[in-house]
Design a protein around this motif. Structure first.
Motif: not given
Length: 417
Positions: A149-153
């Motif tokens: 998910w974009p931003g999940s890292e």
């Protein structure tokens, strides 16, 4: 996702997959009921990037159609700009891009001169204007897991999802599903209760081939549908109840090389600083020529309208965040504007980023599971409201947001809190 990463495309698709979701007999229902005793429902938020609502009507999504028939579904307005990163962050924060700070796939910030945010950026500085739901869940003792998910890292004050995978576009859709099923096989104390899952292949195919019916796009759609059906069946076999929330970030419209606006015909490219171009344009005047740049771009243009940041029309809900470029230009839907036309812009393709109210930009929504009563198609609503639904289903006390439960309250099963 931007076109430059689209070369990693459809070759990995598995054309054989899980069977269509089947109706259960009373005996099977009893068996599933026995297996689910003691298992709390898991909430799985799935993004099908670039999935238009009308894709559900093409006769190639039997599993999604079955879930829709058992729950609620319909069109959903994305936030402006109708791009991947801004809208994925809206879905998990409940805030518009103006309020959560991810105002584009590419952006700049005066507090970090010389730095550029791009879709691989993981520096918390760019993300910390809003807290995503998996971080809120972890702080409240609800275990979360993110299969992309974009931003999940990104780490928030030392907190991450309990389980997360770094994004790898080469990881096939079936392997993404297998990872989630493996999480659900765990003992209760380390089994996630909130999961995100991201599919990029439909968006990729839409960019390459456009949104019109066609074999390549339909293969991508059908592959994702099969994998979601397989996920549902695998979880049923485990006796794991699941509340699905399936959404897209935006729609898709046809683009063509005959509909290109050349920015160098408005002003020489060395006279301004370009932040982003394509389906919309963000630019900054240079220190010594602000008046000239504004005069060149803010005048009327054929097939494109430009505004100073402070004059962007209110219906976009965009322009109060300082990361929004000083000048925004928006082509007509289906037109693109480039400083340098990309080499791949040679035929019919697809794009997004336009006025979020345009029918072609509409995103898709579906929710089904034990907490959702069958309610059929809902009227269109704004995507800031998905956050409240996911929080309610997962048992997360939400942060303040721009949305609410209003579209869904009548569709929640009794006892859902």
């Amino acid at each position: 996702m931007i076109r430059s990463i689209f070369s990693l495309l459809l070759a990995s698709f598995l054309l054989a997959g899980a069977p269509v979701l089947a109706a259960t007999t009373p005996e099977q229902s009893e068996s599933v009921s026995e297996r689910t005793e003691g298992r709390d429902p898991v909430t799985i938020l799935i993004s099908i990037d670039g999935f238009r609502p009308d894709y559900l009507e093409r006769g190639i999504t039997p599993n999604l159609n079955a879930l829709a028939a058992s729950g609620i579904y319909g069109p959903m307005r994305p936030s402006f700009p109708s791009k991947t990163f801004p809208n994925h962050w809206t879905l998990v924060t409940g805030k518009t891009p103006d309020h959560h700070g991810i105002v584009g796939n590419t952006m700049e910030d005066a507090a970090r001169p010389g730095e550029i945010f791009k879709m691989a950026t993981q520096d918390p500085f760019w993300w910390n204007e809003a807290e995503p739901i998996w971080i809120t869940a972890e702080k409240q003792g609800i275990r979360s897991a993110t299969m992309f998910w974009p931003g999940s890292e990104v780490e928030f004050d030392g907190v991450r999802p309990a389980d997360w995978w770094p994004f790898n576009q080469k990881l096939s859709n079936d392997r993404r599903i297998n990872a989630i099923v493996d999480w659900m096989r765990r003992p209760e104390d380390i089994r996630p209760r909130l999961v995100t899952l991201y599919f990029d292949t439909v968006d990729t195919a839409g960019h390459y081939y456009g949104p019109a019916p066609g074999d390549k796009l339909h293969a991508a759609i059908a592959d994702v549908d099969r994998e979601i059906g397989r996920l549902k069946q695998q979880l049923d076999h485990l006796g794991q109840p699941v509340n699905f929330v399936i959404a897209s970030d935006h729609g898709m419209t046809e683009t063509a090389p005959e509909r290109i606006i050349h920015l160098d015909q408005i002003m020489a490219s060395d006279q301004y600083h370009l932040v982003e171009d394509g389906n919309y344009v963000g630019l900054e005047p240079l220190a010594n020529n602000g008046d000239a740049v504004r005069a060149a771009f803010l005048r009327p243009h054929e097939h494109m309208e430009c505004w100073a940041r402070e004059n962007i029309p209110a219906h976009f809900g965009y322009g109060t965040n300082p990361r929004v470029p000083a000048i925004l230009c928006l082509p007509e839907t289906g037109w693109v504007a480039y400083q340098d036309v990309p080499e791949w812009m040679t035929g019919i393709g697809g794009g997004h980023g336009y006025d979020h109210r345009d029918p072609d930009m509409m995103a898709f929504f579906l929710s089904s599971g034990p907490a959702i009563t069958a309610g059929g198609q809902l009227p269109a609503f704004d995507n800031v409201k998905i956050y409240s639904l996911v929080a309610r289903l997962a048992g997360v006390k939400p942060e303040a947001s721009d949305g609410s439960l209003a579209p869904f309250e009548q569709m929640l099963a009794p006892g859902t809190d």
